[in-house]
Design a protein around this motif. Structure first.
Motif, PDB file in Angstrom:
ATOM      1  N   LEU B 140      47.412  43.418  46.057  1.00  0.00           N
ATOM      2  CA  LEU B 140      47.009  42.819  44.781  1.00  0.00           C
ATOM      3  C   LEU B 140      45.528  43.056  44.525  1.00  0.00           C
ATOM      4  CD1 LEU B 140      48.919  39.410  44.742  1.00  0.00           C
ATOM      5  CD2 LEU B 140      49.304  41.388  43.273  1.00  0.00           C
ATOM      6  N   PHE B 141      44.740  42.976  45.596  1.00  0.00           N
ATOM      7  CA  PHE B 141      43.306  43.163  45.420  1.00  0.00           C
ATOM      8  C   PHE B 141      43.001  44.553  44.866  1.00  0.00           C
ATOM      9  CE2 PHE B 141      39.206  44.642  47.000  1.00  0.00           C
ATOM     10  CZ  PHE B 141      38.376  43.700  46.417  1.00  0.00           C
ATOM     11  N   GLY B 142      43.609  45.562  45.492  1.00  0.00           N
ATOM     12  CA  GLY B 142      43.344  46.936  45.075  1.00  0.00           C
ATOM     13  C   GLY B 142      43.722  47.179  43.627  1.00  0.00           C
ATOM     14  N   VAL B 143      44.955  46.823  43.270  1.00  0.00           N
ATOM     15  CA  VAL B 143      45.398  47.047  41.892  1.00  0.00           C
ATOM     16  C   VAL B 143      44.558  46.209  40.941  1.00  0.00           C
ATOM     17  CG1 VAL B 143      47.372  47.083  40.347  1.00  0.00           C
ATOM     18  CG2 VAL B 143      47.718  47.391  42.785  1.00  0.00           C
ATOM     19  N   GLY B 144      44.236  44.988  41.385  1.00  0.00           N
ATOM     20  CA  GLY B 144      43.435  44.106  40.537  1.00  0.00           C
ATOM     21  C   GLY B 144      42.085  44.723  40.196  1.00  0.00           C
ATOM     22  N   VAL B 145      41.450  45.327  41.194  1.00  0.00           N
ATOM     23  CA  VAL B 145      40.154  45.958  40.946  1.00  0.00           C
ATOM     24  C   VAL B 145      40.296  47.069  39.914  1.00  0.00           C
ATOM     25  CG1 VAL B 145      38.380  47.427  41.979  1.00  0.00           C
ATOM     26  CG2 VAL B 145      39.137  45.362  43.170  1.00  0.00           C
ATOM     27  N   VAL B 146      41.365  47.863  40.051  1.00  0.00           N
ATOM     28  CA  VAL B 146      41.556  48.959  39.088  1.00  0.00           C
ATOM     29  C   VAL B 146      41.787  48.394  37.686  1.00  0.00           C
ATOM     30  CG1 VAL B 146      43.090  50.825  38.408  1.00  0.00           C
ATOM     31  CG2 VAL B 146      42.389  50.607  40.790  1.00  0.00           C
ATOM     32  N   LEU B 147      42.612  47.358  37.573  1.00  0.00           N
ATOM     33  CA  LEU B 147      42.865  46.775  36.250  1.00  0.00           C
ATOM     34  C   LEU B 147      41.575  46.215  35.660  1.00  0.00           C
ATOM     35  CD1 LEU B 147      46.304  44.966  36.737  1.00  0.00           C
ATOM     36  CD2 LEU B 147      45.833  47.130  35.591  1.00  0.00           C
ATOM     37  N   LEU B 148      40.778  45.575  36.517  1.00  0.00           N
ATOM     38  CA  LEU B 148      39.489  45.046  36.040  1.00  0.00           C
ATOM     39  C   LEU B 148      38.642  46.176  35.470  1.00  0.00           C
ATOM     40  CD1 LEU B 148      37.188  42.642  38.057  1.00  0.00           C
ATOM     41  CD2 LEU B 148      36.254  44.527  36.764  1.00  0.00           C
ATOM     42  N   LEU B 149      38.573  47.271  36.225  1.00  0.00           N
ATOM     43  CA  LEU B 149      37.696  48.365  35.802  1.00  0.00           C
ATOM     44  C   LEU B 149      38.196  49.034  34.528  1.00  0.00           C
ATOM     45  CD1 LEU B 149      36.895  49.832  39.297  1.00  0.00           C
ATOM     46  CD2 LEU B 149      35.277  48.797  37.705  1.00  0.00           C
ATOM     47  N   ILE B 150      39.512  49.198  34.396  1.00  0.00           N
ATOM     48  CA  ILE B 150      39.951  49.880  33.176  1.00  0.00           C
ATOM     49  C   ILE B 150      39.819  48.976  31.959  1.00  0.00           C
ATOM     50  CG2 ILE B 150      41.455  51.569  34.309  1.00  0.00           C
ATOM     51  CD1 ILE B 150      43.817  49.962  33.606  1.00  0.00           C
ATOM     52  N   ASN B 151      39.788  47.655  32.156  1.00  0.00           N
ATOM     53  CA  ASN B 151      39.627  46.769  30.998  1.00  0.00           C
ATOM     54  C   ASN B 151      38.178  46.404  30.709  1.00  0.00           C
ATOM     55  OD1 ASN B 151      42.108  46.461  29.845  1.00  0.00           O
ATOM     56  ND2 ASN B 151      42.711  44.783  31.185  1.00  0.00           N
ATOM     57  N   LEU B 152      37.295  46.641  31.676  1.00  0.00           N
ATOM     58  CA  LEU B 152      35.917  46.171  31.518  1.00  0.00           C
ATOM     59  C   LEU B 152      35.242  46.671  30.231  1.00  0.00           C
ATOM     60  CD1 LEU B 152      33.811  44.400  32.837  1.00  0.00           C
ATOM     61  CD2 LEU B 152      33.036  46.363  34.167  1.00  0.00           C
ATOM     62  N   PRO B 153      35.363  47.954  29.897  1.00  0.00           N
ATOM     63  CA  PRO B 153      34.709  48.396  28.648  1.00  0.00           C
ATOM     64  C   PRO B 153      35.250  47.644  27.434  1.00  0.00           C
ATOM     65  CG  PRO B 153      35.460  50.280  29.933  1.00  0.00           C
ATOM     66  CD  PRO B 153      36.021  49.062  30.596  1.00  0.00           C
ATOM     67  N   LEU B 154      36.538  47.439  27.423  1.00  0.00           N
ATOM     68  CA  LEU B 154      37.144  46.721  26.285  1.00  0.00           C
ATOM     69  C   LEU B 154      36.623  45.290  26.209  1.00  0.00           C
ATOM     70  CD1 LEU B 154      39.772  47.108  24.274  1.00  0.00           C
ATOM     71  CD2 LEU B 154      40.600  45.305  25.758  1.00  0.00           C
ATOM     72  N   LEU B 155      36.549  44.623  27.374  1.00  0.00           N
ATOM     73  CA  LEU B 155      36.036  43.249  27.405  1.00  0.00           C
ATOM     74  C   LEU B 155      34.618  43.208  26.842  1.00  0.00           C
ATOM     75  CD1 LEU B 155      37.143  41.961  30.956  1.00  0.00           C
ATOM     76  CD2 LEU B 155      38.106  41.333  28.752  1.00  0.00           C
ATOM     77  N   ILE B 156      33.776  44.096  27.343  1.00  0.00           N
ATOM     78  CA  ILE B 156      32.383  44.079  26.903  1.00  0.00           C
ATOM     79  C   ILE B 156      32.304  44.353  25.403  1.00  0.00           C
ATOM     80  CG2 ILE B 156      30.155  45.242  27.120  1.00  0.00           C
ATOM     81  CD1 ILE B 156      30.845  45.697  30.076  1.00  0.00           C
ATOM     82  N   TRP B 157      33.058  45.326  24.961  1.00  0.00           N
ATOM     83  CA  TRP B 157      33.014  45.686  23.540  1.00  0.00           C
ATOM     84  C   TRP B 157      33.467  44.553  22.648  1.00  0.00           C
ATOM     85  CZ3 TRP B 157      31.986  49.125  19.696  1.00  0.00           C
ATOM     86  CH2 TRP B 157      31.286  50.271  20.075  1.00  0.00           C
ATOM     87  N   MET B 158      34.578  43.954  22.998  1.00  0.00           N
ATOM     88  CA  MET B 158      35.077  42.886  22.135  1.00  0.00           C
ATOM     89  C   MET B 158      34.113  41.711  22.136  1.00  0.00           C
ATOM     90  SD  MET B 158      39.192  42.581  22.365  1.00  0.00           S
ATOM     91  CE  MET B 158      39.342  41.314  21.114  1.00  0.00           C
ATOM     92  N   LEU B 159      33.651  41.325  23.330  1.00  0.00           N
ATOM     93  CA  LEU B 159      32.706  40.206  23.411  1.00  0.00           C
ATOM     94  C   LEU B 159      31.447  40.532  22.618  1.00  0.00           C
ATOM     95  CD1 LEU B 159      33.052  39.228  27.164  1.00  0.00           C
ATOM     96  CD2 LEU B 159      33.838  37.927  25.187  1.00  0.00           C
TER      97      LEU B 159
END
Lengths: 290, 276, 333
Positions: B140-159
């Motif tokens: 879960l940790f590994g996949v979680g890190v990847v999901l975090l990274l692929i969503n991070l730009p979107l999070l920053i942009w929307m915020l």
């Protein structure tokens, strides 16, 4: 307009994101570039050697690659045409003063929220199965032979599924753009005696042109990477009929264990995506000015 | 086209709109109905639309045979966990870009956006090998890190687009009131931006929930979320449509409901603010 | 305590210089008003004092101590913003208490201070409301309340009344004046409205394109403006500026006469003129006239004046009230 203190704080606070994303972007890319220059098979991991551009020439001259490139383009372009044209029609329809507009919107947007593996399997089985699928029943009821979708029309089947997933996206964004067309403009056009066609051509289309561009570019980014739908329906087959570049890279890496070749394919995919991204970033960037 | 329309025309348009919407929605409806059929009814010819023995047996079977709850748990942990941590990183970054912009802030935003455009296959090989060597495959940790990274730009942009709508005066008032930077973000910015943060989170959760490239390639069983679970139904064995439908219904229902709530933010998020 | 000194303060945004070196002292307890047309740098100057912007060069001293590199949260100043900048998610109570919470004061003390401030500002009944449920004037009071509970060294007001309607503006002006009398704390008030400046200030600082044009009490500025800019900016209606022979014969490039400092006769006088419009306010009459060879003049007469358009009149300035300026716009004498 801020003080040195806030500027410094700003740098510190933005740093984790920048570092993470930089690592996430650069490390795999550099590793992929490195691997792409190696003869490196997971079946024979001790026997690694430098081969230069050989993986690229092998990949680029491989008929499978050309097929995959062709399939990728067919998939992307077909889905774009279907979802954008369909999206315009759906958006125009939803923009009319119809009863129950909110419920309609919910129904239309719903497919976008469906997990790709779910949509693919539901379509493959419940709808497109030649024996017991709903389409087969419709065909028989009308006196035709059922279409054997995934055997005879594999690419078309994938296109249908992916289009169903992306039509809502296009519809929703184009509808949002349509709704920002102000009433006065509509009324002015009707006073000027514009018929529906010239109204659409001269008023509506220019107004939503930018939204259409955005839809095309964003969909292209995602469509270049279609994977799960192929993975669960055709596994790239029959033969290579539905193998696109992402699936080819996956096959090369995790089914054929050819790390070097897969990496070369990955780099080619990156180059393709960057060509698209170049235009997308410019368009969205221009938007930032406003 | 707000020209005056006759009632007749309006009814005609309404009927047409409903037919189109129904056709688009139909596969989901059909899945839902099929999930209450017996396996035999599910493949019956002609299809049974409403008149069959409605049963819940598929739902129980899905849980018993394939431990649905474990996959659902993974999906929840991954999509919420990854994005909560994502927000912790993204909120300060978005604050910085919205309220303490430098000369390069715009370039930085565009660069972040461009990382989102890297096709996943470009990183598949090294990530797979790295995860294998670090024993992160199927974790879960590994996949979680990847999901975090692929969503991070979107999070920053929307915020960022939401934060831009907050008057900087109010943050300056907090500074004048003696608030430290941490307090300013914690007690002033965050509560004011709750609607924006919530819709950002919602969209990120939806995208993570539906992510099916990395989850298919990096998980097998332990950390597999629902997209991978459903994929396991692709093996063509026996009569399984009703169970597939039940599993699918369970997998998409929560996100469908969340998605319906977040439609408006969705447009902004998915187009990086280019269409509002 | 709350004296503020600026020592050759300069501020530039990139290549654009906004404040071109300002030296200024504001005494403890003084009510200072920065006034000037928009773009003169008055708000920027206030933000430099607040610490919301860094000075490009120069020093800001608060109570004699160098505060140039101290952040806004540590300068001990309170600011009332033009937009009020209330925290929309907090009640009135929360807004007023926020600074005290940040200062780590106890709940009892906070409640007591909030109540006292609310009572002073007639906000007691509204303590549990959110800012959006308040009228403009009430929001303004909350913003002031938020400032006074902190017992700051000085209050900074950034055009606080510009979002209020005219009647409320006069009322709030009085209230802020009373507040200053009660608290005796230094206040710096930024406005583009010279009436606010004249009525409220102990000391007016007139700014023009990033520099101080003149500093003085309201009456000093009214009676002895040091140049054309201040002469034209202070006083309402504005001073009449006259060039040509009338000025030359008095040894000046330009002479200025305030509307209230000229006499009108129907028979004889220095400047023959034609009445264009007479505005009868009851207490005063404003006469807009076109003087032959000079141009438009505005005149102010006490009480009712029986004048009508197109009437020929003669205007004579009172020599004692005449302002003379040289060709560079500087005051002579």
């Amino acid at each position: 307009m801020a003080t040195q203190q806030t500027t410094t704080a700003g740098r510190v606070l933005v740093a984790p994101s920048v570092i993470l994303l930089f690592v996430w972007m650069i490390v795999p890319l550099v590793m992929t570039l490195y691997f792409s220059s190696l003869r490196y098979s997971l079946l024979d991991p001790d026997n690694v050697s430098f081969v230069g551009l050989q993986n690229y020439t092998a990949f680029l001259t491989d008929p499978d690659f050309l097929t995959a490139l062709y399939n990728t383009l067919v998939l992307v372009i077909s889905v774009l045409i279907i979802s954008v044209c369909g999206g315009i029609l759906v958006a125009l329809l939803m923009d009319q003063p119809v009863f129950g507009q909110n419920v309609l919107r919910l129904m239309v947007i719903a497919p976008f929220f469906v997990i790709p593996t779910v949509s693919a399997l539901v379509w493959k089985n419940l709808l497109m199965n030649p024996d017991s699928g709903l389409f087969a029943w419709i065909a028989r009821s009308l006196g035709f032979d059922p279409i054997v979708w995934f055997t005879n029309w594999p690419m078309l089947s994938v296109i249908v599924i992916v289009s169903w997933e992306w039509l809502p996206f296009a519809s929703l964004i184009l509808l949002t753009a349509l709704q920002s067309l102000d009433e006065e403009q509509k009324e002015a056009a009707s006073l000027d005696g514009a018929g529906p066609i010239s109204y659409f051509g001269y008023i509506v289309l220019p107004h939503i042109a930018r939204a259409i561009t955005v839809v095309i570019l964003i969909e292209t980014i995602f469509l270049l990477s279609v994977f799960a739908e192929i993975y669960v329906t055709t596994a790239g087959g029959p033969g290579n009929a539905t193998t696109n570049i992402p699936f080819l890279v996956y096959k090369q890496a995790l089914l054929n264990f050819d790390i070097g070749g897969a990496s070369a394919g990955g780099i080619i995919a990156v180059i393709l995506a960057n060509i698209v991204a170049f235009f997308l970033v410019r368009i969205i960037g221009r938007n930032l000015e406003g | 086209m707000a020209m005056k329309q006759s009632t007749g025309k309006r009814i005609g348009v309404t009927v047409l709109a409903w037919v189109v919407a129904f056709l688009i929605f139909f596969p989901i409806l059909w899945t839902f109905i099929t999930s209450f059929k017996s396996e035999l009814d599910a493949i019956a010819m002609p299809p049974k639309f409403l008149f069959f023995n409605w049963t819940l047996e598929n739902y129980f079977a899905v849980q018993e045979r394939s431990n649905y709850l474990k996959f659902a748990y993974n999906s929840i942990v991954l999509s919420i966990g990854a994005n909560v941590f994502g927000l912790l990183i993204a909120v300060p970054a978005a604050w910085s870009m919205a309220f303490a912009p430098g000369k390069r802030t715009k370039d930085l935003l565009m660069w972040m956006l461009s990382t989102k455009m890297m096709p996943a296959v470009g990183a598949l090989v090294p990530i797979y090998l790295l995860f294998r060597d670090l024993h992160l495959l199927d974790s879960l940790f590994g996949v979680g890190v990847v999901l975090l990274l692929i969503n991070l730009p979107l999070l920053i942009w929307m915020l960022y687009t939401y934060f831009k709508e907050i008057p900087v005066d109010i943050l300056e008032a907090a500074r004048m009131d003696g608030a430290s930077l941490l307090n300013e973000i914690l007690y002033v910015l965050t509560p004011m931006a709750v609607p924006g943060i919530a819709s950002t989170m919602l969209l990120a959760v939806i995208l993570s929930w539906n992510e099916a490239f990395w989850t298919l390639n990096l998980t097998t069983s332990n950390a597999a979320p629902l997209p991978a679970f459903i994929a396991s139904y692709s093996a063509p064995e026996g009569f399984f449509w009703a169970k597939l439908s039940a599993a699918s219904t369970l997998a998409i229902a929560p996100i469908l409901i969340l998605g319906w709530f977040s439609q408006k933010q969705l447009v902004r998020g998915l187009t990086f603010g280019a269409v509002k | 305590m709350g004296s503020i000194q600026l020592k050759s303060v300069k501020k530039a945004f990139g290549a654009v210089s906004v404040i071109n070196g300002i030296d200024l002292g504001i005494e403890n307890g003084e009510f200072a008003v920065f006034v000037g047309p928009s773009g003169c740098g008055k708000s920027t100057l206030l933000r430099l004092i607040a610490g919301l912007e860094d000075v490009t060069s120069g020093q800001v001293l608060i109570d004699g101590k160098d505060a140039t590199n101290i952040g806004p949260s540590k300068r001990g100043l309170a600011m009332v913003f033009q937009s009020y900048a209330l925290y929309p998610h907090m009640s009135v109570r929360g807004n007023i208490a926020f600074a005290l919470k940040m200062a780590g004061q106890g709940a009892d003390v906070i409640e007591q201070k909030v109540r006292k401030a609310a009572a002073t500002l007639n906000l007691t009944d509204y303590l549990d409301r959110k800012p959006r449920q308040l009228s403009g004037g009430q929001r303004q009071r909350v913003a002031i309340g938020r400032a006074i509970v902190r017992e700051p060294k000085a209050f900074l007001f950034d055009e606080p009344l510009s979002n209020l309607d005219a009647a409320l503006r006069v009322q709030m002006r009085v209230e802020i004046g009373e507040l200053h009398n009660a608290l005796k704390t230094t206040m710096i008030y930024v406005t583009h409205d010279q009436v606010e400046a004249m009525t409220m200030a102990d000391k007016i600082v007139v700014l023009d394109r990033g520099s101080v044009a003149q500093v003085g009490s309201p009456l000093e500025l009214y009676n002895r403006p040091n140049g054309l800019f201040v002469a034209g900016f202070i006083g309402s209606p504005t001073m009449n500026m006259i060039r040509g022979p009338s000025a030359e014969k008095r040894g000046a490039a330009t002479i200025g006469i305030r509307p209230e400092h000229a006499d009108i006769s129907t028979t004889a006088g220095e400047w023959p003129a034609t009445v264009r419009l007479a505005e009868h306010l009851g207490s005063d009459t404003f006469v807009h006239a076109e003087a032959d060879g000079i141009g438009p003049l505005t005149l102010r007469l006490e009480g009712e004046a029986p004048l009508h358009p197109d009437q020929r009149i003669f205007v004579t300035p009172r020599e004692a009230h005449l302002h003379k300026f040289d060709k560079d716009g500087k005051r002579i004498g």
